[in-house]
Design an enzyme around this catalytic site. Sequence first.
Site, PDB file in Angstrom:
ATOM      1  N   CYS A 114       5.046  -6.633  -0.092  1.00 20.64           N
ATOM      2  CA  CYS A 114       6.025  -5.745  -0.703  1.00 20.64           C
ATOM      3  C   CYS A 114       5.504  -5.105  -1.997  1.00 20.64           C
ATOM      4  O   CYS A 114       4.621  -4.271  -1.990  1.00 20.64           O
ATOM      5  CB  CYS A 114       7.326  -6.513  -0.952  1.00 20.64           C
ATOM      6  SG  CYS A 114       8.715  -5.485  -1.496  1.00 20.64           S
ATOM      7  N   GLU A 160       7.685  -8.933   6.185  1.00 19.75           N
ATOM      8  CA  GLU A 160       7.980  -9.916   5.134  1.00 19.75           C
ATOM      9  C   GLU A 160       9.159 -10.798   5.527  1.00 19.75           C
ATOM     10  O   GLU A 160      10.195 -10.303   5.979  1.00 19.75           O
ATOM     11  CB  GLU A 160       8.290  -9.181   3.831  1.00 19.75           C
ATOM     12  CG  GLU A 160       8.631 -10.082   2.658  1.00 19.75           C
ATOM     13  CD  GLU A 160       9.032  -9.297   1.423  1.00 19.75           C
ATOM     14  OE1 GLU A 160       9.126  -9.906   0.345  1.00 19.75           O
ATOM     15  OE2 GLU A 160       9.248  -8.070   1.538  1.00 19.75           O
ATOM     16  N   LYS A 202       2.398 -14.973  -2.456  1.00 22.96           N
ATOM     17  CA  LYS A 202       2.578 -13.751  -3.233  1.00 22.96           C
ATOM     18  C   LYS A 202       2.401 -14.011  -4.729  1.00 22.96           C
ATOM     19  O   LYS A 202       2.945 -14.962  -5.275  1.00 22.96           O
ATOM     20  CB  LYS A 202       3.969 -13.166  -2.969  1.00 22.96           C
ATOM     21  CG  LYS A 202       4.198 -11.810  -3.602  1.00 22.96           C
ATOM     22  CD  LYS A 202       5.577 -11.248  -3.244  1.00 22.96           C
ATOM     23  CE  LYS A 202       5.790  -9.869  -3.846  1.00 22.96           C
ATOM     24  NZ  LYS A 202       7.136  -9.331  -3.568  1.00 22.96           N
TER      25      LYS A 202
END
Length: 513
Positions: free
Chosen positions: A381, A269, A329
């Site tokens: 994540c 990430e 995301k």
Amino acid sequence: MRWITHPGWPGNLLAAVAGALTTLALAPFNIWPLAVVSLALFYVGLRHLSPRQALLRGWCYGFGTFAAGTSWIYVSIHTYGGASALLAGLLMLGFIAGVALFFALPAWLWARLLRRNEAPLADTLGFAALWAGQEAFRGWFLTGFPWLYMGYSQLDGPLAGLAPLGGLWLVSFSLALSAAALCNLPRLRSHRRSLTAAALLLLAPWLAAQLLQGRAWTQPAGKPLTVAALQGNIAQSLKWDPAQIDAQLELYRDLTLRARRTDLVIWPETAVPVLLDNARGYLSRLGDFASNRQSALITGVPIRQEVDNQRRYFNGITVTGVGEGTYLKQKLVPFGEYVPLQELLRGLIAFFDLPMSDFARGPADQPLLQAKGYQIAPFICYEVVYPEFAAGMAARSDLLLTISNDTWFGTSIGPLQHLQMAQMRALEAGRWMIRATNSGVTALIDPQGRITERLPSFEVGVMYGEVVPMAGLTPYLHWRSWPLIGLCAVIFGWALWHRRKAGQQLPAATAVQ
């Protein structure tokens, strides 16, 4: 025993201890029988309370659960967020007190609407249904906090075989059902028929799980792909320092150039700590290198886009080399990636002014990433901890990928809890999972949720291994949680109908004071 079953501070304290046992049932301790013990203590502790007393007892259980299991919040706020020890402690306590309400409300509902002390079987089923409903609600309300679900305790336990069948929440439901049934067995010794039914409720999930253990619900869809996952171990204090950006880019470039030839090269990430627009030349050169090797390079990178004539920033993933696609995301971390009520909170402490805390949410139904001719479901994540969200993307994929920066957790148990959730997603989907992180835990996970390769945490390195694209759907990917939702709805309706039919008095009138 009287302390547990009756109102008062001893019972509330024991409820907090019972909640804390949840942490020991999960990673990294993995003492899975404590999940049943924790649930049994919670169930027994509610059985003779009025709704108001049950509300407090449920809150105490939730407080113990999150106080023990989310200590990494203090690390994030104090060590990396710049808050003083006192302020970080107060913020953590406030957060724990708030999320503990997720247990208080179901406890009140069960004592108020579902509990039938004279009908232990109905009592057992109602408790299990409400527990599953609590976990599902906690993963949805106000974007959700799907952490410390009881079902994760069974990843290496006897009930793991239920996960591909009905997902994590079916495992949690089965644990709650077993705990309540076990507690009710002594009350049914003189009722042979009811005792038999309770024994079946207790044993059925465990027997079914054993029959399903290790079953291959999916099949290989191609030859194995070789993987190189890079772990840069960039200190969080340096991650967004402008003076350190070139060093970080050079580190990942050099690790990639020196790595073995593999089909997939994965960076974690925000491994590229600059906007994609500003990194296109850098990524283009590495993409040419990957193409010459017949490889796909996948990396996390911040992305800027114009949305409704406004400039918005996203936490994203992009693919170069033998592949294509960009993903933005969707599930953002409160305060870490966006700040609720930011007009009031920004400027109070450094934690609310972090450089990555102004991301926008990516749109739903984005196309998957493509690499080497296969569809890859990407999770950044926090996204991998949402069972239903992950299942929707996994059902369209051949492989699963999660990239993360768990440096925020420091040396706490947070990264290992996060890894366990990724393992459960692989088991639910019957697919290989690639997990690339900045500081750990970088790992490859097979369709049974087992780790096949792993890098030591807090080291710079490259993890090599193989993954296999998979086809087919597990029952959970096909049906999701709808069968369990239907079952819980039937139990709720049946319990409410029987309670009204029996004309049972409200627990407030019959509670032991």
